[in-house]
Design a protein around this motif. Sequence first.
Motif, PDB file in Angstrom:
ATOM      1  N   MET A   2       6.455  -0.399  -0.696  1.00  0.00           N
ATOM      2  CA  MET A   2       7.868  -0.387  -1.040  1.00  0.00           C
ATOM      3  C   MET A   2       8.520   0.911  -0.551  1.00  0.00           C
ATOM      4  SD  MET A   2       9.332  -1.429  -4.740  1.00  0.00           S
ATOM      5  CE  MET A   2      11.046  -1.050  -5.067  1.00  0.00           C
ATOM      6  N   VAL A   3       7.874   2.035  -0.841  1.00  0.00           N
ATOM      7  CA  VAL A   3       8.448   3.330  -0.485  1.00  0.00           C
ATOM      8  C   VAL A   3       8.305   3.608   1.020  1.00  0.00           C
ATOM      9  CG1 VAL A   3       8.206   5.830  -0.811  1.00  0.00           C
ATOM     10  CG2 VAL A   3       8.160   4.303  -2.795  1.00  0.00           C
ATOM     11  N   ALA A   4       7.146   3.277   1.596  1.00  0.00           N
ATOM     12  CA  ALA A   4       6.918   3.644   3.000  1.00  0.00           C
ATOM     13  C   ALA A   4       7.415   2.585   3.979  1.00  0.00           C
ATOM     14  CB  ALA A   4       5.433   3.921   3.240  1.00  0.00           C
ATOM     15  N   HIS A   5       7.631   1.353   3.503  1.00  0.00           N
ATOM     16  CA  HIS A   5       8.027   0.293   4.436  1.00  0.00           C
ATOM     17  C   HIS A   5       9.232  -0.529   3.971  1.00  0.00           C
ATOM     18  CE1 HIS A   5       4.422   1.156   6.713  1.00  0.00           C
ATOM     19  NE2 HIS A   5       3.739   1.086   5.595  1.00  0.00           N
ATOM     20  N   GLY A   6       9.721  -0.237   2.775  1.00  0.00           N
ATOM     21  CA  GLY A   6      10.890  -0.964   2.281  1.00  0.00           C
ATOM     22  C   GLY A   6      10.612  -2.425   1.958  1.00  0.00           C
TER      23      GLY A   6
ATOM     24  N   TRP B 104       7.889   9.009  -4.250  1.00  0.00           N
ATOM     25  CA  TRP B 104       7.049   7.837  -4.485  1.00  0.00           C
ATOM     26  C   TRP B 104       7.431   7.053  -5.721  1.00  0.00           C
ATOM     27  CZ3 TRP B 104       4.699   6.284  -0.284  1.00  0.00           C
ATOM     28  CH2 TRP B 104       4.520   7.233   0.729  1.00  0.00           C
TER      29      TRP B 104
ATOM     30  N   ARG C  48      -2.142   6.974   8.148  1.00  0.00           N
ATOM     31  CA  ARG C  48      -2.672   5.647   7.850  1.00  0.00           C
ATOM     32  C   ARG C  48      -1.575   4.811   7.208  1.00  0.00           C
ATOM     33  NH1 ARG C  48      -6.971   5.916   3.601  1.00  0.00           N
ATOM     34  NH2 ARG C  48      -5.491   4.936   2.204  1.00  0.00           N
TER      35      ARG C  48
ATOM     36  N   GLN D  27      -1.347  -3.914   2.961  1.00  0.00           N
ATOM     37  CA  GLN D  27       0.006  -3.560   3.391  1.00  0.00           C
ATOM     38  C   GLN D  27       0.976  -4.740   3.309  1.00  0.00           C
ATOM     39  OE1 GLN D  27       1.267  -0.164   4.757  1.00  0.00           O
ATOM     40  NE2 GLN D  27      -0.107  -0.110   3.010  1.00  0.00           N
TER      41      GLN D  27
ATOM     42  N   GLY E 270      12.468   7.589  -3.452  1.00  0.00           N
ATOM     43  CA  GLY E 270      12.041   6.206  -3.231  1.00  0.00           C
ATOM     44  C   GLY E 270      11.895   5.813  -1.786  1.00  0.00           C
ATOM     45  N   SER E 271      11.843   6.777  -0.880  1.00  0.00           N
ATOM     46  CA  SER E 271      11.738   6.423   0.540  1.00  0.00           C
ATOM     47  C   SER E 271      10.946   7.462   1.329  1.00  0.00           C
ATOM     48  CB  SER E 271      13.140   6.276   1.135  1.00  0.00           C
ATOM     49  OG  SER E 271      13.054   6.089   2.535  1.00  0.00           O
ATOM     50  N   TYR E 272      10.072   6.959   2.182  1.00  0.00           N
ATOM     51  CA  TYR E 272       9.231   7.803   3.038  1.00  0.00           C
ATOM     52  C   TYR E 272       9.093   7.120   4.381  1.00  0.00           C
ATOM     53  CZ  TYR E 272       4.906  10.219   4.578  1.00  0.00           C
ATOM     54  OH  TYR E 272       3.956  10.942   5.269  1.00  0.00           O
ATOM     55  N   ARG E 273       9.425   7.805   5.462  1.00  0.00           N
ATOM     56  CA  ARG E 273       9.248   7.225   6.796  1.00  0.00           C
ATOM     57  C   ARG E 273       8.684   8.286   7.727  1.00  0.00           C
ATOM     58  NH1 ARG E 273      10.447   3.641   3.992  1.00  0.00           N
ATOM     59  NH2 ARG E 273      11.889   1.909   4.300  1.00  0.00           N
TER      60      ARG E 273
ATOM     61  N   ASN F 204      -3.926   3.442  -1.748  1.00  0.00           N
ATOM     62  CA  ASN F 204      -3.058   2.642  -0.890  1.00  0.00           C
ATOM     63  C   ASN F 204      -1.726   3.352  -0.664  1.00  0.00           C
ATOM     64  OD1 ASN F 204      -4.974   0.623  -1.096  1.00  0.00           O
ATOM     65  ND2 ASN F 204      -3.872  -0.518  -2.671  1.00  0.00           N
ATOM     66  N   VAL F 205      -1.176   3.186   0.519  1.00  0.00           N
ATOM     67  CA  VAL F 205       0.167   3.700   0.784  1.00  0.00           C
ATOM     68  C   VAL F 205       1.164   2.661   0.257  1.00  0.00           C
ATOM     69  CG1 VAL F 205       1.823   4.295   2.591  1.00  0.00           C
ATOM     70  CG2 VAL F 205      -0.559   5.044   2.783  1.00  0.00           C
ATOM     71  N   CYS F 206       2.149   3.110  -0.510  1.00  0.00           N
ATOM     72  CA  CYS F 206       3.086   2.197  -1.165  1.00  0.00           C
ATOM     73  C   CYS F 206       3.932   1.443  -0.133  1.00  0.00           C
ATOM     74  CB  CYS F 206       3.990   2.984  -2.101  1.00  0.00           C
ATOM     75  SG  CYS F 206       5.219   1.968  -2.919  1.00  0.00           S
TER      76      CYS F 206
END
Lengths: 265, 380
Positions: A186-190, B357, B39, A210, B65-68, A182-184
């Motif tokens: 918290m990290v990828a979408h806040g 991450w 994805r 998600q 802690g952040s990825y966009r 799974n894509v996190c």
Amino acid sequence: MAKGKTNSGPRKPKLAVWKFSSCDGCQLSLLDCEDELLTVADSVDIAYFLEATRAELPGPYDVSLVEGSISTPHDAERIHKVRRQSKLLVTIGACATSGGIQALRNFKDLDPFINAVYAHPEYIDSLAKSTPIQDHVKVDFELRGCPIDKGQLLEVINALLNGRKPNIATHGQCIDCKRQGNVCVMVAHGQPCLGPVTQVGCGTLCPGCQRACYGCFGPTETPNTASLARWLGDRQGHGKREVKHLFRGFTGYADAFRKESEIHE
Amino acid sequence: MTGEAGAFGAPRVLAAKALDQLITLLAQDGYEVIGPTERDGAVVYDTVDGAADLPLGRLDEQEGGSYRLKSSRKAGYFHHVVGPHNWKRFLYPPHQVLFTAARRRGGFSITVPDAAPPKRAFVGVRACDLAAIQKQDTVFTGRDYKDPGYAARRAAALVVAVNCTRAGGTCFCASMGTGPQVGPGYDLVLTERLTGDRHEFLAQAGSQAGADLLDKLKGRAAKDDDVKAAEAAVTKASRSMGRTMVDGVETLLKENLEHPRWDEVARRCLYCANCTMVCPTCFCSNTQDETSLDGNEAQRVRTWNSCFSIEFSYIHGGAIRREGRSRYRQWITHKLAHWHDQFGSSGCTGCGRCITWCPVGIDITEEARAIAADKGRTKT
């Protein structure tokens, strides 16, 4: 050894399922076992399980599955009777293990709620707080979740039947999220996700779609709620009230979550 | 599978559309092609059927802690860096059945799952990740006891590597000596070039399999300028790393095992194990037995686990590393210091995933730097 074959194998364990203050969803997980239900029914003597059958066999019971919290004086008395009749007592679900969603009342005065909700408050006999089973009697094993995970329930029954320790992990959700790829959120979408401090077990139902974790399985073995709350507030800009409500959900009265939410009161 | 760069022919320049052809060729050769694909808001590694599945025009912005992901006209197929997945997912899967057992009259029989893994082509392996695969090779196959499952999956893997021409915000491979220039061990290596209306790849074979592919892809012979431009782009990436690891970190950590920084980081650490899960070299696992309800069948299963979980250090009587400081220290000292004693190199490749991450942005380079700036202190 006596000659000739015997038809009776080892005595089947006697299983009882008890309901306290709850919605019945966790008991239903047992009936929901579908493919495995017949094997389970064949392996244990279902001695007491009103959700499934009116037949009642008297105790003592080898295993009692206890659903629900202690919410009334009657509950508080009855749980001791259950304990006395049970060799192993396993609590199932968020109500039994942390007081449940009804424990939200623990943070306020009970009377105004009763007066607001019931037409005849005088008929209501509730305790001021909804509390987990372990606050009242010794619990041998607990299964978390709102509701519990059917696979975990089967694992506990399976371990019992095969005389081994149940494989029920107590670490956080993130390990499962990462195993599943799974894509996190918290990290990828806040998103404000309780996954890092919530015990694994649901199969990452929400983050797998998600959506941030609601914390249904309660705190992990060593939850650092303070650090998570700090990050959600300081770095992700979630307000104090939002952070309080996040921790105050289905397992909001579990120690670690309760203490954290009280800090953000 | 591997060979000296340059020993398998001269570099060639391929038009961007050759990428699709490459994926088709690999599929025709019986490979399951795994590559970067977008994805749920991140670039992950999954099966790709053609170049259209790759994240063309997408860039990742990464911080602690952040990825966009963002769109960019300057982004080709590989201008993103690394995402939450890594190649151990395929070489050392998160859930492995080691054997199954069945009860038989008077005993039991054991069956080992068929050891023939699928042929897989990994497209888009970065320098840090090829180095990570090689570190896991040492762990699983380089010493006395070999892991047959890993060895078989690895032998069936073909590596199409990519030189990074852009560094991410949490990248620090340059200071770990693993990249951004891909080292030996690839079958084919590509350097993507996107300037004006030119979009092409400089390609170099590193094995006979890679040379055969390159023959089929044709393209044109690379000129000196092509090679120089590619080198310059990689050098530029190496100078724009978002992070740097301090020098001498192996000795530094070994000499600061009682530093107060361990308590400080423990106040922030969630013990969620994300760092170890996304780390391309972390290999710790949990092995447990599962039984059928009737007890007639059993299987032994190995799953990814982490030194951050309590059960991981559980021995009779309790867990050894109960305190947060002990668990974080165990991870970082093994990764950066004791890995040298155990496997002859650092366990870190500088990919930066553990920084990005970590849900609360704990930064392995910052922790090391904090100890370096204040070394010799002990807990009071």
